[in-house]
Scaffold this motif. Sequence first.
Motif, PDB file in Angstrom:
ATOM      1  N   SER A  65      12.596   1.396   6.892  1.00  0.00           N
ATOM      2  CA  SER A  65      11.975   2.707   7.062  1.00  0.00           C
ATOM      3  C   SER A  65      12.977   3.770   7.501  1.00  0.00           C
ATOM      4  O   SER A  65      12.832   4.943   7.157  1.00  0.00           O
ATOM      5  CB  SER A  65      10.820   2.628   8.063  1.00  0.00           C
ATOM      6  N   HIS A  95      12.975  -0.082  -4.949  1.00  0.00           N
ATOM      7  CA  HIS A  95      11.932   0.624  -5.686  1.00  0.00           C
ATOM      8  C   HIS A  95      10.554   0.268  -5.131  1.00  0.00           C
ATOM      9  O   HIS A  95       9.695   1.139  -4.953  1.00  0.00           O
ATOM     10  CB  HIS A  95      12.020   0.294  -7.179  1.00  0.00           C
ATOM     11  N   ARG A  96      10.357  -0.991  -4.829  1.00  0.00           N
ATOM     12  CA  ARG A  96       9.073  -1.431  -4.273  1.00  0.00           C
ATOM     13  C   ARG A  96       8.829  -0.774  -2.913  1.00  0.00           C
ATOM     14  O   ARG A  96       7.719  -0.316  -2.638  1.00  0.00           O
ATOM     15  CB  ARG A  96       9.044  -2.952  -4.134  1.00  0.00           C
ATOM     16  N   ARG A  99       7.785   2.740  -3.600  1.00  0.00           N
ATOM     17  CA  ARG A  99       6.475   2.818  -4.224  1.00  0.00           C
ATOM     18  C   ARG A  99       5.364   2.537  -3.215  1.00  0.00           C
ATOM     19  O   ARG A  99       4.344   3.229  -3.199  1.00  0.00           O
ATOM     20  CB  ARG A  99       6.401   1.861  -5.414  1.00  0.00           C
ATOM     21  N   VAL A 100       5.567   1.540  -2.355  1.00  0.00           N
ATOM     22  CA  VAL A 100       4.562   1.193  -1.344  1.00  0.00           C
ATOM     23  C   VAL A 100       4.332   2.363  -0.388  1.00  0.00           C
ATOM     24  O   VAL A 100       3.218   2.601   0.052  1.00  0.00           O
ATOM     25  CB  VAL A 100       4.989  -0.087  -0.579  1.00  0.00           C
ATOM     26  N   THR A 101       5.386   3.118  -0.096  1.00  0.00           N
ATOM     27  CA  THR A 101       5.248   4.262   0.803  1.00  0.00           C
ATOM     28  C   THR A 101       4.764   5.520   0.091  1.00  0.00           C
ATOM     29  O   THR A 101       4.531   6.542   0.727  1.00  0.00           O
ATOM     30  CB  THR A 101       6.589   4.574   1.507  1.00  0.00           C
ATOM     31  N   GLY A 102       4.634   5.462  -1.241  1.00  0.00           N
ATOM     32  CA  GLY A 102       4.148   6.607  -1.998  1.00  0.00           C
ATOM     33  C   GLY A 102       5.193   7.694  -2.205  1.00  0.00           C
ATOM     34  O   GLY A 102       4.837   8.844  -2.459  1.00  0.00           O
ATOM     35  N   LEU A 103       6.471   7.349  -2.133  1.00  0.00           N
ATOM     36  CA  LEU A 103       7.525   8.355  -2.187  1.00  0.00           C
ATOM     37  C   LEU A 103       8.302   8.407  -3.498  1.00  0.00           C
ATOM     38  O   LEU A 103       9.251   9.170  -3.610  1.00  0.00           O
ATOM     39  CB  LEU A 103       8.507   8.119  -1.032  1.00  0.00           C
ATOM     40  N   THR A 104       7.907   7.625  -4.487  1.00  0.00           N
ATOM     41  CA  THR A 104       8.696   7.600  -5.724  1.00  0.00           C
ATOM     42  C   THR A 104       8.767   8.970  -6.397  1.00  0.00           C
ATOM     43  O   THR A 104       9.834   9.408  -6.806  1.00  0.00           O
ATOM     44  CB  THR A 104       8.156   6.552  -6.719  1.00  0.00           C
ATOM     45  N   GLU A 105       7.661   9.640  -6.494  1.00  0.00           N
ATOM     46  CA  GLU A 105       7.651  10.948  -7.160  1.00  0.00           C
ATOM     47  C   GLU A 105       8.415  11.983  -6.348  1.00  0.00           C
ATOM     48  O   GLU A 105       9.216  12.745  -6.893  1.00  0.00           O
ATOM     49  CB  GLU A 105       6.220  11.417  -7.398  1.00  0.00           C
ATOM     50  N   THR A 110       9.987   9.278 -10.828  1.00  0.00           N
ATOM     51  CA  THR A 110       8.951   9.181 -11.842  1.00  0.00           C
ATOM     52  C   THR A 110       9.588   8.854 -13.181  1.00  0.00           C
ATOM     53  O   THR A 110      10.682   9.318 -13.492  1.00  0.00           O
ATOM     54  CB  THR A 110       8.151  10.493 -11.969  1.00  0.00           C
ATOM     55  N   HIS A 114       9.305   0.081 -13.762  1.00  0.00           N
ATOM     56  CA  HIS A 114       8.219  -0.353 -12.898  1.00  0.00           C
ATOM     57  C   HIS A 114       8.308  -1.860 -12.723  1.00  0.00           C
ATOM     58  O   HIS A 114       8.534  -2.575 -13.681  1.00  0.00           O
ATOM     59  CB  HIS A 114       6.864   0.017 -13.495  1.00  0.00           C
TER      60      HIS A 114
END
Length: 117
Positions: A65, A95-96, A99-105, A110, A114
Motif C-alpha cells: 500500500s 496489476h492485481r 485493480r483490487v484498489t480500483g486505481l487502474t484507470e 485502462t 487483464h
Amino acid sequence: MGEVAMGEAVITTRRQADGSMVVDVRGSLDSATVEPLREALLETMQRDRPTMMVVDLTYVTFMDSVGISALVAGQRAARDIGVGFQLRNPSEFVHRQLRVTGLTELLGLTGTRHFGI
C-alpha cells in the motif's frame, strides 16, 4: 538521466525524444524503498516539466500500500501541473494490487492486459 538506489530497489530516469520522462523501477516498492521514488517523481516533474511521466513497472517484484500511495502521489502531482501520468508494464501481481484498489484507470492502466483472479 540518473539512477538512484533505494535499498532493495533501483530507479532510473530518462527523457525520451517526445519530451516524456520514463522512470524505470526495479525491485520492491514498500516502506523501506518508496520515499526515494516519491521524491524522484515529484522532483523530476517540477524540474523537467515533461509532457508525460511514464513509470515502467516491468521489474517491480512486490508492491504494498505504501508503494501504491507513492504512485498516486505522483499521479496527483502530475495532474496538478498539467503533466500526463501513466504506468507501464505492471507484473501480474502489481496489476492485481492496483485493480483490487480500483486505481487502474486513475493510474493510466485502462486497456492494458487483464489477469484473472
